[in-house]
Motif scaffolding. Sequence first.
Motif, mmCIF file in Angstrom:
data_model
loop_
_atom_site.group_PDB
_atom_site.id
_atom_site.type_symbol
_atom_site.label_atom_id
_atom_site.label_comp_id
_atom_site.label_asym_id
_atom_site.label_seq_id
_atom_site.Cartn_x
_atom_site.Cartn_y
_atom_site.Cartn_z
ATOM 1 N N PHE A 290 0.888 -1.260 -0.235
ATOM 2 C CA PHE A 290 0.178 -0.005 0.310
ATOM 3 C C PHE A 290 0.878 1.005 0.097
ATOM 4 N N HIS A 291 2.072 1.016 0.417
ATOM 5 C CA HIS A 291 2.971 2.593 0.108
ATOM 6 C C HIS A 291 3.000 2.172 -0.992
ATOM 7 N N ILE A 292 3.297 1.460 -1.787
ATOM 8 C CA ILE A 292 3.625 1.254 -3.187
ATOM 9 C C ILE A 292 2.531 2.565 -4.064
ATOM 10 N N LYS A 293 0.917 0.923 -3.735
ATOM 11 C CA LYS A 293 -0.214 2.317 -4.344
ATOM 12 C C LYS A 293 0.190 3.525 -3.999
ATOM 13 N N ALA A 294 0.089 4.080 -2.641
ATOM 14 C CA ALA A 294 -0.023 5.351 -2.311
ATOM 15 C C ALA A 294 1.013 5.769 -3.753
ATOM 16 N N ILE A 295 2.478 5.814 -3.250
ATOM 17 C CA ILE A 295 3.065 6.098 -4.611
ATOM 18 C C ILE A 295 3.047 6.609 -5.598
ATOM 19 N N ARG A 296 2.627 5.453 -6.090
ATOM 20 C CA ARG A 296 1.316 5.350 -7.101
ATOM 21 C C ARG A 296 0.603 5.874 -7.613
ATOM 22 N N ILE A 297 -0.569 5.966 -6.237
ATOM 23 C CA ILE A 297 -2.228 7.544 -7.060
ATOM 24 C C ILE A 297 -1.256 8.436 -7.103
ATOM 25 N N TYR A 298 -0.211 9.085 -6.067
ATOM 26 C CA TYR A 298 0.308 10.558 -6.105
ATOM 27 C C TYR A 298 1.285 10.360 -7.844
ATOM 28 N N VAL A 299 1.632 9.556 -8.178
ATOM 29 C CA VAL A 299 2.157 10.039 -9.443
ATOM 30 C C VAL A 299 1.974 9.979 -10.467
ATOM 31 N N GLU A 300 0.604 9.371 -10.763
ATOM 32 C CA GLU A 300 -0.317 9.225 -11.453
ATOM 33 C C GLU A 300 -1.476 11.154 -11.600
ATOM 34 N N SER A 301 -1.696 11.138 -10.511
ATOM 35 C CA SER A 301 -1.915 11.919 -9.943
ATOM 36 C C SER A 301 -0.948 14.117 -10.666
ATOM 37 N N VAL A 302 0.003 13.611 -10.117
ATOM 38 C CA VAL A 302 0.965 14.926 -10.622
ATOM 39 C C VAL A 302 0.901 14.783 -12.274
ATOM 40 N N LEU A 303 0.403 13.107 -12.946
ATOM 41 C CA LEU A 303 0.594 12.974 -14.817
ATOM 42 C C LEU A 303 -0.320 13.611 -14.771
ATOM 43 N N ARG A 304 -1.522 13.836 -14.115
ATOM 44 C CA ARG A 304 -2.860 13.596 -15.162
ATOM 45 C C ARG A 304 -3.502 14.348 -14.607
ATOM 46 N N TYR A 305 -3.199 15.604 -12.958
ATOM 47 C CA TYR A 305 -3.835 16.515 -13.271
ATOM 48 C C TYR A 305 -2.656 18.194 -12.440
ATOM 49 N N GLY A 306 -1.520 17.447 -12.847
ATOM 50 C CA GLY A 306 -0.214 18.944 -12.640
ATOM 51 C C GLY A 306 0.716 19.149 -11.464
ATOM 52 N N LEU A 307 0.777 19.771 -10.950
ATOM 53 C CA LEU A 307 1.392 20.257 -9.436
ATOM 54 C C LEU A 307 0.507 22.277 -9.893
ATOM 55 N N PRO A 308 0.949 22.332 -8.382
ATOM 56 C CA PRO A 308 0.876 22.534 -7.194
ATOM 57 C C PRO A 308 -0.017 21.084 -6.781
ATOM 58 N N PRO A 309 0.431 19.748 -5.681
ATOM 59 C CA PRO A 309 -0.511 18.629 -6.309
ATOM 60 C C PRO A 309 -1.468 18.983 -4.900
ATOM 61 N N HIS A 310 -2.530 19.227 -5.544
ATOM 62 C CA HIS A 310 -3.839 19.859 -4.844
ATOM 63 C C HIS A 310 -5.046 18.794 -4.787
ATOM 64 N N PHE A 311 -4.911 17.286 -4.588
ATOM 65 C CA PHE A 311 -5.737 16.530 -4.872
ATOM 66 C C PHE A 311 -5.773 15.998 -3.750
ATOM 67 N N ASP A 312 -7.420 15.752 -3.283
ATOM 68 C CA ASP A 312 -8.252 14.422 -2.201
ATOM 69 C C ASP A 312 -7.760 13.195 -2.370
ATOM 70 N N TYR A 313 -7.612 11.592 -1.658
ATOM 71 C CA TYR A 313 -7.496 10.376 -2.060
ATOM 72 C C TYR A 313 -9.335 10.016 -0.825
ATOM 73 N N PHE A 314 -9.070 9.794 -1.513
ATOM 74 C CA PHE A 314 -10.222 8.953 -1.076
ATOM 75 C C PHE A 314 -10.804 7.012 -1.048
ATOM 76 N N LEU A 315 -10.601 6.125 0.265
ATOM 77 C CA LEU A 315 -10.602 4.999 -0.580
ATOM 78 C C LEU A 315 -12.520 4.420 0.442
ATOM 79 N N ILE A 316 -13.124 3.893 -1.095
ATOM 80 C CA ILE A 316 -14.284 4.236 -0.491
ATOM 81 C C ILE A 316 -15.019 1.923 -0.844
#
Length: 371
Positions: A290-316
């Motif tokens: 899950f630490h790898i998953k966290a990094i992956r989600i962050y990396v994909e978020s930056v690639l999709r949405y750009g910087l700065p990293p103003h993202f919300d993460y939800f576990l449903i």
Amino acid sequence: MVSVANYLVTSLPQTASAQDWIEKTLNGGKSPVNKINFPEFQSGTLDSLVQESEELAKIDGQLQGSVSKVVDILSSVTENASNTRIVGSKSATAYLESFQWNTTKYRLDKPIKDLVSLISNEAFTLDNDVRSAYQSYQTAKSNFQAADRKKNGDLSIKSLHEIVRPEQFVLDSEHLTTVLIAVPKTLIGDFEKTYETLTQFVIPRSAEVIATDAEYSLYTVTLFKKYQQEFNTAAREHKWHPRTDFVYSEETLNNLRKEFDLTKATESKSKNDLIRLAKTAYSDIFAAWFHIKAIRIYVESVLRYGLPPHFDYFLIKFPDARTIPKARKDLIEKFGYLGGDGFSNQSSLHEYASLVDPDYEPFVLYEVDLV
């Protein structure tokens, strides 16, 4: 394998104001939602993030496979493997739903590439250790089962050293020998009618029953040594079981007793060692995953949405996994605009529509399946 819980984890720009809709509307408001905190990582260049994205996808899948393998192993050696799904001091579900980055173990001043290498190498080493321990246990188990068959199997396979006595054999004869035959109880009539004529020089009326069990009767038969092999071959054709493996020996009897005790102790120790290691490995590999998953989600978020990293993460969470496909569809309908016109208006692409990746999501969305 029965699923314990299923989750969707998603990253959305804070401008999407997604939490209220996810909590109240998605899946009829029946899916518990946890807003989780992932840290900000040392992002590096865009090119490096693209490279890390590919590597993270591969490692994510490998570690998920490692977790599943450990669960399979624990299920095969414990009566209730669900009790072994502990991460740290929490259940796997509680660990996910209250996830916190382990800053002590994985310092955030390291580049993403170094973090990925550190986390995955530790996890893969543990995975290899568990597989090796499982193989050792399988070998010990096989050895014990073989010894147990010799001690406690039926009369066609078990050791006979504790059953027969020296006086039941012709010993030290130049021409005569005594053979042992395990005869299925359904074939006793056939045996008693025909054994004397199976070959030449079988001693008449020499057959004696010396032991029985639920399936077999064990006979001794005396004949000339010259015809022993021929007799055994003919006996097999009648579906009797010559015990050609048996040679009367007190030394062998003592060795068999030692073998049983040793293999039983080795099997028990190997099993206990494996369970301890696998429980530790489940905890550590799951956390690494899950630490790898966290990094992956962050990396994909930056690639999709750009910087700065103003993202919300939800576990449903989805108590019923069958509701996930519809939930994915509803999420895509609600937030599909984040993928741009190329995604939301695929119907207008005509001949270019086939070029769009059918697995592509318009925002960061992954399924997490706990097994």
